[in-house]
Design a protein around this motif. Structure first.
Motif, PDB file in Angstrom:
ATOM      1  N   THR A 149     123.001  -3.540  76.717  1.00 33.92           N
ATOM      2  CA  THR A 149     122.653  -2.350  77.493  1.00 33.92           C
ATOM      3  C   THR A 149     123.435  -1.166  76.940  1.00 33.92           C
ATOM      4  OG1 THR A 149     122.180  -3.618  79.497  1.00 33.92           O
ATOM      5  CG2 THR A 149     122.650  -1.279  79.766  1.00 33.92           C
ATOM      6  N   LEU A 150     122.715  -0.133  76.527  1.00 34.82           N
ATOM      7  CA  LEU A 150     123.300   1.033  75.875  1.00 34.82           C
ATOM      8  C   LEU A 150     123.023   2.296  76.680  1.00 34.82           C
ATOM      9  CD1 LEU A 150     124.618   2.474  73.401  1.00 34.82           C
ATOM     10  CD2 LEU A 150     122.306   2.599  72.422  1.00 34.82           C
ATOM     11  N   HIS A 151     124.098   2.929  77.163  1.00 34.31           N
ATOM     12  CA  HIS A 151     124.023   4.267  77.753  1.00 34.31           C
ATOM     13  C   HIS A 151     124.431   5.236  76.653  1.00 34.31           C
ATOM     14  CE1 HIS A 151     125.296   7.134  81.261  1.00 34.31           C
ATOM     15  NE2 HIS A 151     125.073   7.822  80.153  1.00 34.31           N
ATOM     16  N   MET A 152     123.439   5.787  75.948  1.00 36.15           N
ATOM     17  CA  MET A 152     123.754   6.709  74.857  1.00 36.15           C
ATOM     18  C   MET A 152     124.279   8.025  75.433  1.00 36.15           C
ATOM     19  SD  MET A 152     120.068   8.114  73.526  1.00 36.15           S
ATOM     20  CE  MET A 152     119.060   6.713  74.031  1.00 36.15           C
ATOM     21  N   VAL A 153     124.963   8.785  74.584  1.00 36.20           N
ATOM     22  CA  VAL A 153     125.418  10.111  74.984  1.00 36.20           C
ATOM     23  C   VAL A 153     124.886  11.126  73.973  1.00 36.20           C
ATOM     24  CG1 VAL A 153     127.362   9.436  76.432  1.00 36.20           C
ATOM     25  CG2 VAL A 153     127.683   9.561  73.954  1.00 36.20           C
ATOM     26  N   LYS A 154     125.580  12.220  73.790  1.00 32.14           N
ATOM     27  CA  LYS A 154     125.167  13.420  73.064  1.00 32.14           C
ATOM     28  C   LYS A 154     124.253  14.257  73.962  1.00 32.14           C
ATOM     29  CE  LYS A 154     125.767  11.861  68.302  1.00 32.14           C
ATOM     30  NZ  LYS A 154     126.736  12.899  67.904  1.00 32.14           N
ATOM     31  N   ALA A 155     124.336  15.569  73.774  1.00 30.18           N
ATOM     32  CA  ALA A 155     123.707  16.516  74.694  1.00 30.18           C
ATOM     33  C   ALA A 155     122.202  16.319  74.816  1.00 30.18           C
ATOM     34  CB  ALA A 155     124.015  17.950  74.250  1.00 30.18           C
ATOM     35  N   ARG A 156     121.539  15.916  73.709  1.00 26.99           N
ATOM     36  CA  ARG A 156     120.081  15.831  73.730  1.00 26.99           C
ATOM     37  C   ARG A 156     119.597  14.376  73.705  1.00 26.99           C
ATOM     38  NH1 ARG A 156     116.557  18.321  70.799  1.00 26.99           N
ATOM     39  NH2 ARG A 156     115.602  19.356  72.606  1.00 26.99           N
ATOM     40  N   ALA A 157     120.506  13.435  73.968  1.00 26.58           N
ATOM     41  CA  ALA A 157     120.141  12.033  74.178  1.00 26.58           C
ATOM     42  C   ALA A 157     119.213  11.522  73.076  1.00 26.58           C
ATOM     43  CB  ALA A 157     119.527  11.869  75.559  1.00 26.58           C
ATOM     44  N   VAL A 158     118.046  10.987  73.439  1.00 27.20           N
ATOM     45  CA  VAL A 158     117.179  10.361  72.455  1.00 27.20           C
ATOM     46  C   VAL A 158     116.503  11.373  71.541  1.00 27.20           C
ATOM     47  CG1 VAL A 158     114.999  10.301  73.773  1.00 27.20           C
ATOM     48  CG2 VAL A 158     115.587   8.394  72.232  1.00 27.20           C
ATOM     49  N   ALA A 159     116.598  12.659  71.842  1.00 26.51           N
ATOM     50  CA  ALA A 159     116.089  13.685  70.933  1.00 26.51           C
ATOM     51  C   ALA A 159     117.078  14.010  69.825  1.00 26.51           C
ATOM     52  CB  ALA A 159     115.740  14.957  71.710  1.00 26.51           C
ATOM     53  N   ASP A 160     118.282  13.460  69.893  1.00 26.83           N
ATOM     54  CA  ASP A 160     119.293  13.706  68.864  1.00 26.83           C
ATOM     55  C   ASP A 160     119.024  12.815  67.652  1.00 26.83           C
ATOM     56  OD1 ASP A 160     121.977  13.109  67.453  1.00 26.83           O
ATOM     57  OD2 ASP A 160     122.444  14.832  68.728  1.00 26.83           O
TER      58      ASP A 160
END
Length: 357
Positions: free
Chosen positions: A163-174
């Motif tokens: 289970t992955l809670h990604m980060v970065k401001a634009r999430a999966v658009a990054d």
């Protein structure tokens, strides 16, 4: 234990959700904890074991059978308690064969030690979190900063879920997130990757922009956990099919009041104490996040014209298939290879009819 479930919450559940929800639910994203390793609360209680979870989840699910994937967790300040958290979580489900648990990992963990511990504890996969990344701020961490590739390789060897809670401001658009998700999935095809919070699409525009880059990955899944934006879920259904989406409550977030809200090129959380609930025409009564979230899933199912059986897939069968959960009812739907996608634009469905019998 009181979670604060109110008459307004009960009225909302009966009006919006009771006729929509299937008669059994697999919660693919939830937490239980002790105060030594997590600063969560459930109502006024700083601790929640399996029994407390089941009492609380019945408030937003009704009397439906619920089984669960529990994600072990610890705050960064309690690093020395992670082993205790993993062992305690595993022990909580030891006598519940339909439940599953993910082992909490940090970037510093030795992969072979992780392999041995997961097997020893009888757990079923991995959970990571950005707060253990050695970057500042951790919200900008690249996926390998908190989920190093050697850990993914072990999950590939063992055919585990992550289970992955990604980060970065634009999430999966990054583009960096897109690169690492695709790299991990293609390099380790037996590993099954779950993107939490509908690909962290709290700003659904990020899903609309970025998800298409991940189409074609057969070992990529999504849980809906606590995301209150219908289009976040809808974009997954439209691009990947309904059979890659799994409901998740994200308890204890489910029992806060408010909702997530996409705004600008980001999102924010409105909580009970946020000063936004008074308008000229009415004073809005915030309800539990879990109820708002369930309604968002309902609206996504309605928008994509899912049939009753497809809605049952989202709420049980998809998770049961992924986690190899067998049961007495409809055994042909679980523990088998992925079925051919149904046409998810059929006209007869739970949402059009205002709820299944």
């Amino acid at each position: 234990m009181s979670t604060g479930f109110s008459d307004a919450d009960r009225e909302f559940f009966e009006r919006e959700l009771d006729s929509f929800l299937p008669d059994r639910i697999y919660d693919a994203h939830a937490h239980i904890w002790e105060k030594e390793w997590a600063n969560f609360t459930l109502g006024s209680e700083p601790v929640a074991d399996l029994a407390a979870y089941r009492r609380a989840i019945a408030e937003i699910h009704g009397d439906r059978r619920t089984e669960t994937l529990f994600l072990s967790f610890a705050v960064a300040e309690a690093r020395d308690q992670i082993s205790a958290a993993n062992a305690w979580t595993a022990a909580q489900i030891a006598d519940h064969p339909a439940c599953r648990a993910h082992f909490f990992v940090t970037p510093q963990d030795d992969p072979e030690w992780v392999r041995d511990e997961v097997k020893r504890l009888g757990m079923h996969g991995l959970k990571c979190y950005h707060t253990f990344a050695d970057v500042d701020p951790t919200w900008d961490a690249s996926i390998p900063d908190y989920l190093p590739e050697p850990l993914v390789a072990v999950a590939g060897d063992e055919a585990w879920t992550i289970t992955l809670h990604m980060v970065k401001a634009r999430a999966v658009a990054d583009p960096d997130n897109q690169h690492w998700i695709r790299h991990y999935c293609e390099t380790y095809p037996k590993m099954q990757l779950i993107l939490a919070h509908s690909a962290r699409g709290f700003q659904p525009g990020h899903n609309m922009e970025g998800l298409e880059s991940l189409v074609g990955l057969d070992n990529l899944w999504f849980d809906t956990a606590a995301n209150c934006e219908p289009i976040a879920h809808q974009s997954i259904i439209r691009l990947f099919g309904h059979d890659r989406l799994m409901y998740g409550s994200d308890l204890p977030v489910s029992h806060l009041r408010g909702r997530s809200l996409g705004a600008g090129d980001s999102f924010l959380w409105l909580y009970e104490e946020t000063p936004v609930w008074g308008e000229k025409h009415v004073k809005v009564q915030p309800i539990m996040v879990g109820l708002e979230h369930l309604r968002s899933v309902k609206w996504a199912c309605w928008s994509e014209k899912l049939t009753d059986s497809q809605i049952e897939d989202v709420f049980w069968n998809n998770a049961a298939r992924l986690f190899n959960v067998t049961c007495n009812r409809q055994p042909h739907l679980v523990g088998i290879e992925r079925r051919h996608k149904e046409d998810h634009r059929q006209s007869s469905n739970r949402c059009d009819q205002g709820g299944a019998e």
